[in-house]
Design a protein around this motif. Structure first.
Motif, PDB file in Angstrom:
ATOM      1  N   TYR A 347       0.814  -1.221   0.000  1.00  0.00           N
ATOM      2  CA  TYR A 347       0.000   0.000   0.000  1.00  0.00           C
ATOM      3  C   TYR A 347       0.850   1.275   0.000  1.00  0.00           C
ATOM      4  O   TYR A 347       2.028   1.263   0.316  1.00  0.00           O
ATOM      5  CB  TYR A 347      -0.965   0.002   1.184  1.00  0.00           C
ATOM      6  N   TYR A 370      -4.101  -0.676  -0.705  1.00  0.00           N
ATOM      7  CA  TYR A 370      -4.767   0.628  -0.658  1.00  0.00           C
ATOM      8  C   TYR A 370      -3.764   1.755  -0.912  1.00  0.00           C
ATOM      9  O   TYR A 370      -2.562   1.576  -0.836  1.00  0.00           O
ATOM     10  CB  TYR A 370      -5.504   0.822   0.664  1.00  0.00           C
ATOM     11  N   ASP A 371      -4.282   2.907  -1.275  1.00  0.00           N
ATOM     12  CA  ASP A 371      -3.463   4.081  -1.594  1.00  0.00           C
ATOM     13  C   ASP A 371      -2.522   3.812  -2.769  1.00  0.00           C
ATOM     14  O   ASP A 371      -1.318   4.033  -2.687  1.00  0.00           O
ATOM     15  CB  ASP A 371      -2.665   4.539  -0.365  1.00  0.00           C
ATOM     16  N   SER A 391      -7.716  -5.440   0.882  1.00  0.00           N
ATOM     17  CA  SER A 391      -7.834  -4.005   1.139  1.00  0.00           C
ATOM     18  C   SER A 391      -7.382  -3.232  -0.095  1.00  0.00           C
ATOM     19  O   SER A 391      -6.195  -3.236  -0.441  1.00  0.00           O
ATOM     20  CB  SER A 391      -6.998  -3.608   2.355  1.00  0.00           C
ATOM     21  N   LEU A 392      -8.352  -2.575  -0.753  1.00  0.00           N
ATOM     22  CA  LEU A 392      -8.086  -1.809  -1.969  1.00  0.00           C
ATOM     23  C   LEU A 392      -8.670  -0.402  -1.865  1.00  0.00           C
ATOM     24  O   LEU A 392      -9.047   0.208  -2.872  1.00  0.00           O
ATOM     25  CB  LEU A 392      -8.676  -2.539  -3.179  1.00  0.00           C
ATOM     26  N   SER A 393      -8.748   0.120  -0.659  1.00  0.00           N
ATOM     27  CA  SER A 393      -9.273   1.467  -0.464  1.00  0.00           C
ATOM     28  C   SER A 393      -8.356   2.507  -1.109  1.00  0.00           C
ATOM     29  O   SER A 393      -7.168   2.272  -1.324  1.00  0.00           O
ATOM     30  CB  SER A 393      -9.406   1.761   1.035  1.00  0.00           C
ATOM     31  N   ARG A 394      -8.980   3.645  -1.442  1.00  0.00           N
ATOM     32  CA  ARG A 394      -8.245   4.801  -1.988  1.00  0.00           C
ATOM     33  C   ARG A 394      -7.456   4.438  -3.235  1.00  0.00           C
ATOM     34  O   ARG A 394      -6.260   4.671  -3.334  1.00  0.00           O
ATOM     35  CB  ARG A 394      -7.351   5.429  -0.916  1.00  0.00           C
ATOM     36  N   ASN A 395      -8.168   3.850  -4.193  1.00  0.00           N
ATOM     37  CA  ASN A 395      -7.637   3.621  -5.530  1.00  0.00           C
ATOM     38  C   ASN A 395      -8.573   4.307  -6.526  1.00  0.00           C
ATOM     39  O   ASN A 395      -9.256   5.267  -6.168  1.00  0.00           O
ATOM     40  CB  ASN A 395      -7.511   2.117  -5.804  1.00  0.00           C
ATOM     41  N   SER A 414     -12.261  -4.133   2.050  1.00  0.00           N
ATOM     42  CA  SER A 414     -12.139  -2.683   2.206  1.00  0.00           C
ATOM     43  C   SER A 414     -11.958  -2.063   0.823  1.00  0.00           C
ATOM     44  O   SER A 414     -10.868  -2.139   0.237  1.00  0.00           O
ATOM     45  CB  SER A 414     -10.947  -2.327   3.109  1.00  0.00           C
ATOM     46  N   ASN A 418     -13.252   4.803  -3.567  1.00  0.00           N
ATOM     47  CA  ASN A 418     -13.047   4.486  -4.974  1.00  0.00           C
ATOM     48  C   ASN A 418     -14.188   5.115  -5.772  1.00  0.00           C
ATOM     49  O   ASN A 418     -14.823   6.073  -5.313  1.00  0.00           O
ATOM     50  CB  ASN A 418     -12.988   2.972  -5.169  1.00  0.00           C
TER      51      ASN A 418
END
Length: 531
Positions: A347, A370-371, A391-395, A414, A418
């Motif tokens: 991340y 993420y990020d 967790s793949l948040s904030r892509n 997560s 997105n």
């Protein structure tokens, strides 16, 4: 520290008289002790060299008994030496006593006394205070460790003195036992830097110097103990580059985190290295593949300034963990990981494109991406059944959320912040094992799915800042044993969501305040419009 708070094992007229008496103790001890009774005499003499707090004194009262081995003195260990039970270990573990006691060691009385024991291990852990000719100072040792063991203590192989404010440099190799194997001085406040003379400690395998404030460069391989297996110099003020230590064939664990190291990583590692931790430094350049280090199990290089793409890690057949987060890595991700890999921490970098096919990794349980700049959510077929956390948040992922119902072990999803849209996923698209679901700050619309009520392991649901959501909280949620594990649902009032909080979910529905970063309980979602 108030002196009256301590009990003195032997009560002379005053501190000066005690110091003078201790100065002559060495004359009372034979050069070599031969029996358990001799060892008892040495320990009693050494006991006269410190003041013990009232908390500790009951433990030291066992030292008045006749024999340290047969009477099981506190903090004293014994083993056979030349056919006789002898004192071979001292371990005063003050951390595990409550409340934590203090020992005051009188500096004048220490040198030489314990060197007359056949000690293999000497450990003091906790709050210790040395008294020298300048008065009471917390763990102040003037250039020597307690006991001044040096060359005389040939049997001593383990030495632990932790948690002291010494204000001195590391001891020279001439001040350490020649056959020392284990040295722990972690959390001791030291000055100066590492010493090249330690290369003369041929048996030294374990060195822990973390949190000691040492400065300067790391030693070149020729100045390192040749038998070193574990080396920890984390949380210090070391500078310069990471040397080539490939000649240290016995080194298995290396920790250098939280220093000021810079430059590129070495292209070759010690051949038997298993654990590498160099977090929180200023390392730059590209990542080596280290294909020759096939025993590597963990690589943790987070929070540096590394650039470029990921190398091919498939030759590292033992690798279980890869932590490269918070760097400047970029490019398209590849699936070039060994089948042994269990977790990926990638991340806060600049990876783009899609998540590669990782279904061939049977041990993989956690993916933290993420990020980054990932644009496509991974399909279920690209993920292994073993996966527990994704967790793949904030892509920059778009479109509907994929179907992950076929993954029986998946507990955390997560996908917050997105551009996912459409309806929230139906329960038939979610794994029954789901515990945490975070979909906040996307573009979902429509009603909250009542079918989620059957997710009995679900504990947290975070949905705020999806402006298209409408309607009230389904009555099925949490009713009659459904959603029985839920403890927090996060929604945003003032949007299309409305209605009261169902009674069985009272005290479980919250809103998030980004200003304070606190969750606040919601009494309701506002009145629903009349149709």
């Amino acid at each position: 520290m108030h002196r009256r708070a301590f009990h003195v094992a032997r009560q002379p007229a005053g501190l000066l008289a005690l110091l003078l008496a201790l100065a002559s103790l060495q004359l009372q001890v034979d050069a070599v002790t031969k029996t358990e009774a001799d060892d008892a005499q040495v320990l009693r003499l050494w006991k006269q060299g410190f003041l013990a707090s009232k908390t500790l004194q009951p433990f030291l009262d066992t030292w008045v008994l006749s024999r340290p081995c047969t009477s099981k003195w506190w903090g004293v260990g014994c083993s056979l030496v030349d056919g006789q039970q002898r004192v071979t270990a001292i371990d005063l573990d003050l951390f595990n006593l409550n409340p934590g006691p203090e020992i005051v060691l009188l500096e004048t009385g220490i040198p030489g006394i314990l060197a007359d024991l056949p000690l293999k291990s000497f450990q003091i852990r906790g709050k210790i205070v040395w008294v020298g000719d300048q008065g009471i100072r917390t763990c102040r040792i003037k250039g020597a460790l307690p006991g001044a063991f040096a060359k005389k203590s040939t049997a001593l192989i383990k030495l632990v003195v932790r948690g002291c404010h010494m204000e001195v440099g590391l001891p020279a190799h001439t001040q350490l036992p020649p056959n020392l194997e284990y040295l722990d001085m972690s959390s001791d406040e030291l000055t100066g830097g590492l010493l090249p003379g330690w290369a003369n400690l041929k048996q030294l395998k374990y060195v822990n110097l973390n949190h000691t404030s040492i400065k300067g460069p790391l030693m070149q391989a020729k100045w390192m103990p040749p038998s070193i297996e574990y080396y920890d110099v984390s949380y210090n003020q070391l500078t310069g580059g990471v040397p080539d230590w490939s000649s240290l064939t016995k080194l298995r664990r290396l920790e250098m985190s939280a220093n000021n190291l810079e430059g590129s990583l070495p292209m070759v590692l010690p051949p038997n290295l298993e654990e590498l931790f160099i977090l929180y430094n200023r390392l730059s350049g590209s990542l080596p593949g280290w294909a020759a280090s096939q025993g590597l199990k963990t690589i943790y290089l987070a929070v540096n300034q590394l650039t470029g793409s990921l190398p091919d890690y498939t030759p590292l057949k033992s690798l279980t963990g890869l932590g490269l987060d918070n760097n400047r890595l970029s490019g398209q991700l590849s699936g070039l990981f060994p089948t042994s890999i269990k977790w990926l921490g990638l991340y806060n970098n600049g990876f783009t494109g899609s998540v590669p096919d990782l279904s061939h990794l049977p041990s993989l349980t956690s993916i933290a991406l993420y990020d980054n700049q990932i644009s496509v959510a991974p399909e279920a077929a690209f993920l292994p059944p073993s996966l527990q956390s994704l967790s793949l948040s904030r892509n920059k992922m778009k479109g509907p959320m994929p179907d992950y119902s076929s993954h029986p072990n998946l507990q955390e999803l997560s996908f917050s912040e997105n551009l996912l849209d459409g309806s929230l996923p139906d329960v038939t698209l979610l794994p029954s094992s789901l515990v945490h679901l975070d979909l906040r700050m996307n573009k979902f619309s429509g009603l909250l799915p009542g079918g989620w009520a059957v997710l009995k392991k679900l504990e947290t649901v975070t949905l705020e800042y999806n402006k298209g959501l409408i309607g009230s909280i389904p009555k099925q949620w949490g009713n009659g044993g459904a959603m029985s594990s839920i403890y927090r649902i996060v929604l945003k009032p003032g949007t299309g969501l409305c209605g009261p909080i169902p009674k069985h979910l009272e005290h479980h529905v919250y809103k998030y305040d980004p200003a304070t970063q606190y969750y606040t309980e919601l009494p309701g979602l506002g009145r629903c419009p009349t149709i």
